[in-house]
Write a protein that holds these residues in place. Structure first.
Motif, mmCIF file in Angstrom:
data_model
loop_
_atom_site.group_PDB
_atom_site.id
_atom_site.type_symbol
_atom_site.label_atom_id
_atom_site.label_comp_id
_atom_site.label_asym_id
_atom_site.label_seq_id
_atom_site.Cartn_x
_atom_site.Cartn_y
_atom_site.Cartn_z
ATOM 1 N N ILE A 166 0.830 -1.212 0.000
ATOM 2 C CA ILE A 166 0.000 0.000 0.000
ATOM 3 C C ILE A 166 0.862 1.259 0.000
ATOM 4 C CG2 ILE A 166 -2.002 -1.118 1.047
ATOM 5 C CD1 ILE A 166 -1.206 0.162 3.721
ATOM 6 N N GLY A 167 2.156 1.102 -0.313
ATOM 7 C CA GLY A 167 3.006 2.261 -0.534
ATOM 8 C C GLY A 167 3.669 2.849 0.683
ATOM 9 N N ILE A 168 3.785 2.093 1.763
ATOM 10 C CA ILE A 168 4.449 2.585 2.975
ATOM 11 C C ILE A 168 5.845 1.993 3.050
ATOM 12 C CG2 ILE A 168 4.404 2.548 5.506
ATOM 13 C CD1 ILE A 168 1.367 2.613 5.345
ATOM 14 N N GLN A 169 6.838 2.859 3.203
ATOM 15 C CA GLN A 169 8.221 2.411 3.285
ATOM 16 C C GLN A 169 8.427 1.607 4.565
ATOM 17 O OE1 GLN A 169 10.587 2.786 0.833
ATOM 18 N NE2 GLN A 169 8.755 3.471 -0.270
ATOM 19 N N ALA A 271 -7.175 5.229 5.198
ATOM 20 C CA ALA A 271 -6.753 6.576 5.603
ATOM 21 C C ALA A 271 -6.085 7.326 4.451
ATOM 22 C CB ALA A 271 -5.817 6.492 6.804
ATOM 23 N N ASP A 272 -5.380 6.596 3.578
ATOM 24 C CA ASP A 272 -4.755 7.193 2.386
ATOM 25 C C ASP A 272 -5.272 6.433 1.165
ATOM 26 O OD1 ASP A 272 -2.837 9.236 3.463
ATOM 27 O OD2 ASP A 272 -2.117 7.485 4.554
ATOM 28 N N TYR A 273 -6.558 6.562 0.968
ATOM 29 C CA TYR A 273 -7.269 5.710 0.012
ATOM 30 C C TYR A 273 -6.705 5.792 -1.408
ATOM 31 C CZ TYR A 273 -11.148 3.670 -2.590
ATOM 32 O OH TYR A 273 -11.915 2.904 -3.425
ATOM 33 N N ASP A 274 -6.566 7.016 -1.945
ATOM 34 C CA ASP A 274 -6.127 7.170 -3.337
ATOM 35 C C ASP A 274 -4.738 6.590 -3.561
ATOM 36 O OD1 ASP A 274 -8.489 8.366 -4.014
ATOM 37 O OD2 ASP A 274 -7.737 10.416 -3.719
ATOM 38 N N ARG A 275 -3.829 6.923 -2.641
ATOM 39 C CA ARG A 275 -2.472 6.389 -2.777
ATOM 40 C C ARG A 275 -2.463 4.876 -2.683
ATOM 41 N NH1 ARG A 275 1.539 6.872 2.098
ATOM 42 N NH2 ARG A 275 0.172 5.139 2.683
ATOM 43 N N SER A 276 -3.203 4.351 -1.731
ATOM 44 C CA SER A 276 -3.223 2.904 -1.520
ATOM 45 C C SER A 276 -3.766 2.172 -2.742
ATOM 46 C CB SER A 276 -4.067 2.562 -0.282
ATOM 47 O OG SER A 276 -3.511 3.131 0.884
ATOM 48 N N VAL A 277 -4.868 2.663 -3.284
ATOM 49 C CA VAL A 277 -5.474 2.010 -4.451
ATOM 50 C C VAL A 277 -4.524 2.069 -5.645
ATOM 51 C CG1 VAL A 277 -7.344 2.151 -6.129
ATOM 52 C CG2 VAL A 277 -7.843 2.376 -3.694
ATOM 53 N N THR A 278 -3.901 3.233 -5.834
ATOM 54 C CA THR A 278 -2.963 3.387 -6.950
ATOM 55 C C THR A 278 -1.774 2.446 -6.793
ATOM 56 O OG1 THR A 278 -3.571 5.711 -7.238
ATOM 57 C CG2 THR A 278 -1.469 5.002 -8.179
ATOM 58 N N THR A 279 -1.228 2.390 -5.569
ATOM 59 C CA THR A 279 -0.059 1.531 -5.322
ATOM 60 C C THR A 279 -0.421 0.061 -5.453
ATOM 61 O OG1 THR A 279 0.780 3.200 -3.785
ATOM 62 C CG2 THR A 279 1.818 1.031 -3.714
ATOM 63 N N ALA A 281 -2.686 -1.186 -7.335
ATOM 64 C CA ALA A 281 -2.853 -1.475 -8.761
ATOM 65 C C ALA A 281 -1.497 -1.648 -9.435
ATOM 66 C CB ALA A 281 -3.637 -0.346 -9.430
ATOM 67 N N ARG A 282 -0.556 -0.758 -9.114
ATOM 68 C CA ARG A 282 0.780 -0.845 -9.717
ATOM 69 C C ARG A 282 1.482 -2.131 -9.311
ATOM 70 N NH1 ARG A 282 3.946 4.296 -8.043
ATOM 71 N NH2 ARG A 282 5.613 3.150 -9.103
ATOM 72 N N THR A 283 1.406 -2.457 -8.019
ATOM 73 C CA THR A 283 2.093 -3.662 -7.556
ATOM 74 C C THR A 283 1.393 -4.917 -8.057
ATOM 75 O OG1 THR A 283 0.873 -3.547 -5.435
ATOM 76 C CG2 THR A 283 3.071 -2.565 -5.512
ATOM 77 N N PHE A 284 0.086 -4.834 -8.240
ATOM 78 C CA PHE A 284 -0.630 -5.976 -8.801
ATOM 79 C C PHE A 284 -0.137 -6.281 -10.208
ATOM 80 C CE2 PHE A 284 -4.063 -7.866 -11.275
ATOM 81 C CZ PHE A 284 -4.384 -8.961 -10.497
#
Length: 292
Positions: A166-169, A271-279, A281-284
């Motif tokens: 979900i894009g968290i380092q 909590a960070d819906y747009d970023r999570s969905v985008t990430t 999708a990319r990782t998928f």
């Protein structure tokens, strides 16, 4: 959670009660209180943490550990397991609900029911406000470090994987040396998540303490009750698995730990819906290339 060092615990310490009786008259008042408490409450002690024994015996954790070492043990955990060998059926080291006569169907029923009960109890015990604080601490962090040893290691690695999706380092450390180095290099922008059923494993205790001293925000996923880990944790997310703590490897608690991780990841993603969905999708897309 047990470390590699703990896997042979209890195999070379025999006659704990006899050892205590032999040295009782020569003990200091503090050590005497610890000895008396253990002797009078042996059946309870096998389920207690070093913190709980220290409080009940009106002593420090260090005094309890020192007393155990005077018996020839490496620490409290070894004494607890040695006591358990004399008090419980050996099959309980496999699973607390089993009997030697259980067939496959009975094993399945008992193990699944135990896991389901752990999930129900953990849901009731989990502090919603604490989970919300954990979400905010992770969101604000420049990086997240996840610590786990022994049975907690795969949980730590799963959490790290889910955070990255979900894009968290994030980074998982399951080696005690790496944990210590990582913790010492933490700062105020770091959030550390420590996963430990017992809250008493030396390696994760040390790493969590070092991280807190370095300024990191520390989150513990640990079983309900008093343990040394709580002293170094800013936020506590409790599991409530009733499995016996004298077993060297956690079983039921892993299911509860995973459920907490799932809830935490879901809250972070929302909590960070747009970023999570985008990430996601990319990782998928990337992971899709790994499948035939």
């Amino acid at each position: 959670m047990a470390s590699d060092r703990d896997r042979t615990i209890g195999q070379d310490l025999n006659g704990v009660a006899d050892r205590i009786r032999a040295i009782r008259k020569d003990l200091s008042p503090t050590a005497g209180r610890i000895a008396d408490f253990i002797m009078l409450n042996a059946a309870e002690v096998v389920h207690m943490s070093v913190t709980e024994v220290a409080e009940r015996a009106e002593a420090s954790e260090g005094s309890v550990v020192g007393f155990c070492q005077s018996l020839g043990a490496r620490g409290f955990q070894q004494v607890k397991i040695a006591l358990a060998r004399d008090l419980v059926q050996p099959v309980q080291f496999i699973h607390e609900d089993l009997t030697p006569e259980d067939d496959t169907a009975a094993v399945i029923e008992k193990v699944f029911q135990s896991d389901l009960q752990a999930l129900r109890d953990t849901q009731k015990a989990l502090d919603v406000a604490a989970l919300a604080r954990a979400v905010e601490a992770i969101r604000k962090a420049s990086r997240v470090e996840v610590f786990g040893i022994g049975s907690a290691a795969p949980i730590a690695e799963d959490m790290n994987y889910r955070l990255l999706r979900i894009g968290i380092q994030s980074r998982a450390s399951v080696d005690s040396h790496i944990q210590a180095i990582t913790a010492a290099l933490a700062d105020k922008s770091t959030t550390v998540v420590t996963i430990s059923h017992s809250g008493s494993t030396v390696e994760t205790l040390t790493a969590t303490r070092l991280a807190k001293e370095a300024g990191a925000t520390t989150i513990a996923i640990t079983n309900f009750g008093k343990s040394p880990l709580l002293a170094h944790s800013d936020i506590v997310l409790n599991t409530l698995a009733r499995e016996t703590q004298f077993r060297t490897e956690a079983m039921t608690s892993r299911i509860a730990q995973l459920a907490i991780v799932d809830a935490l990841i879901a809250c972070l993603a929302l909590a960070d819906y747009d970023r999570s969905v985008t990430t996601l999708a990319r990782t998928f897309e990337v992971l899709a290339t790994k499948r035939v």
